[in-house]
Design an enzyme around this catalytic site. Structure first.
Site, short mmCIF file in Angstrom:
data_model
loop_
_atom_site.label_atom_id
_atom_site.label_comp_id
_atom_site.label_asym_id
_atom_site.label_seq_id
_atom_site.Cartn_x
_atom_site.Cartn_y
_atom_site.Cartn_z
N CYS A 1 0.86 -1.18 0.00
CA CYS A 1 0.00 0.00 0.00
C CYS A 1 0.89 1.23 0.00
O CYS A 1 2.11 1.12 -0.09
CB CYS A 1 -0.91 0.01 1.22
SG CYS A 1 -2.00 -1.43 1.36
N ASP B 1 9.04 -5.62 -20.98
CA ASP B 1 8.20 -5.29 -19.83
C ASP B 1 8.93 -5.68 -18.57
O ASP B 1 9.88 -6.47 -18.59
CB ASP B 1 6.85 -6.01 -19.92
CG ASP B 1 5.77 -5.31 -19.11
OD1 ASP B 1 6.06 -4.25 -18.51
OD2 ASP B 1 4.63 -5.80 -19.07
#
Length: 447
Positions: free
Chosen positions: A2, A344
């Site tokens: 988070c 990527d």
């Protein structure tokens, strides 16, 4: 995984709350499911939170209270917790409040404690609420020494604001200063006008208070601390402009791409037939470094739709697949008849790459080579990344040839595990790449 953000100002200011909201917007890439803020006003804690992006939850937020300190959070749920209904999700939105023998407090947490059955942040609140100690310092030192991880925490108390990281330092947390004001952030990219000061060290407890002469006081650092910052933070989650534990993320990613490119030396003829393409947004920096190292032309034939957010941190695989198919815009004129090298940061479940390759093939690409400047993701993550099972991963469940056929690509190349260790501390946490988990982390239990 988070994002947390906190401000402690020298004097109360009407801009404090809006600055916290602004800081959370800069950390939005770390969590898109919910967000919240808390600040101390008239000796009581105000909480404002909701599900969704910061710009939506606080779109009409016009309050300008005179506030000296506050904290905020953007949430990315892990380990299947995202399947809850809206009411349940709201209950898990942070910040969370608690009551203790030393007074009320409010807390935000980045990390995951997998041994906890239920809401791990609530466990931390209850842990501090139920502990009878004579000072906040004693409580928080006990937390650091009792629970090995994983947590980076900000706590607003009547005594001041505390910041702490677990003894392994798996999730980031840094400090910025501006005059006599102090900012805490999961990443330095969100510090804005605050000057990067230092990282909260693994196992360290920091206090910011008007009673502290130098404003920032390092109260304690565990003698059992070690640097085990999460490798996937550097590979994917961290903003490339962030500094973390002495490493500049942009430099790390460019170096990984250089190492990968050198493995491909002499493989691709330097002609206009080959084009290197970085997958937006996190693959672009890697792609440009790879192309520069091999002197192959680079073109951004993929662009991200303006309304597209990170698919990896969407709450379930169905939503990830749907978002992957509508994530990019393609420059068709640069695809037909070309040999493409797609770069990527990683392949986890394969949703995004499979969708990209399908569109490239549909538009006439004759070769599609995939290059990944990190090791294969072959294991679950227990400590804050939503990879709860090995079964959902692409690489460990298929042979090399099966992956080639599944993605419909010409070739595939990764960094290997030892090559990653050349650019990150060997002690960094790499469970998803096949690294060992420290026995104290894996064996600790509250039951």
């Amino acid at each position: 995984m988070c994002g947390i953000f906190g401000l402690y100002l020298e004097y109360p200011n009407v801009d404090c709350v809006s600055d916290i909201i602004h800081g959370l917007k800069s950390l939005q890439h770390r969590g898109q499911e919910s967000c919240g803020i808390s600040y101390l006003e008239n000796n009581s804690y105000v909480l404002e939170k909701g599900c969704g992006l910061v710009k939506d939850v606080f779109s009409n937020y016009t309050k300008q209270p005179l506030v000296q300190s506050g904290i905020g959070h953007v949430r990315y749920s892990t380990s299947g917790k995202s399947k809850m209904d809206i009411d349940s999700k709201l209950k898990e939105c942070q910040p969370l409040t608690g009551k203790s023998n030393l007074g009320d407090f409010v807390l935000v947490h980045n990390g995951n404690i997998p041994q906890i059955k239920g809401h791990d942040t609530k466990y931390l609140v209850d842990f501090l609420s139920n502990m009878e100690k004579d000072s906040w310092e004693e409580k928080l030192i006990e937390l650091i020494e009792t629970i090995p991880g994983v947590f980076s925490i900000l706590i607003n108390t009547p005594n001041g604001m505390y910041a702490l990281r677990d003894r392994f330092g798996i999730r980031p947390l840094c400090i910025g200063t501006y005059r006599q004001n102090v900012c805490f952030s999961s990443e330095s990219c969100a510090l804005d006008e605050y000057i990067y000061y230092t990282d909260v060290k693994p196992g360290e407890l920091i206090l910011v208070s008007n009673n502290v002469g130098e404003k920032i006081e390092s109260i304690y650092t565990s003698h059992r601390a070690k640097t085990s910052i999460c490798a996937f933070e550097f590979v994917y989650f961290l903003n490339p402009t962030s500094y973390c534990d002495g490493i500049y993320v942009k430099d790390f990613r460019e170096k990984c791409a250089e190492i990968l490119a050198k493995k491909d030396k002499n493989k691709f003829a330097v002609t206009t037939d080959y084009i290197v393409v970085g997958v937006p947004a996190s693959g672009i920096l890697y792609g440009k470094s790879y192309a520069r190292t091999l002197c192959i032309p680079y073109s951004q034939i993929l662009t991200k739709r303006k309304d597209s957010n990170r698919t990896f941190i969407l709450p379930n695989n169905e939503s990830r697949k749907n978002a992957s198919d509508n994530k990019f815009l393609y420059n068709i004129d640069e695809i037909n008849g070309k040999k493409l090298i797609i770069v990527d940061d990683s392949i986890v479940r394969g949703n995004v790459m499979k969708s990209i390759v399908s569109k490239l093939r549909e538009n006439g690409a004759i070769e599609v080579h995939v290059r990944i400047p990190s090791p294969p993701v072959i294991n679950k993550c227990q400590y804050g990344i939503d990879i709860p099972t090995v079964e959902e991963l692409l690489i460990p469940n298929k042979s090399y040839q099966e992956v080639i056929e599944f993605l419909n690509i010409t070739s595939l190349l990764y960094l290997d595990y030892e090559e990653l260790n050349k650019v990150l501390p060997i002690s960094s946490y790499k469970e998803c790449f096949g690294g060992n988990v420290d026995s104290e982390l894996s064996e600790w239990s509250v039951f």
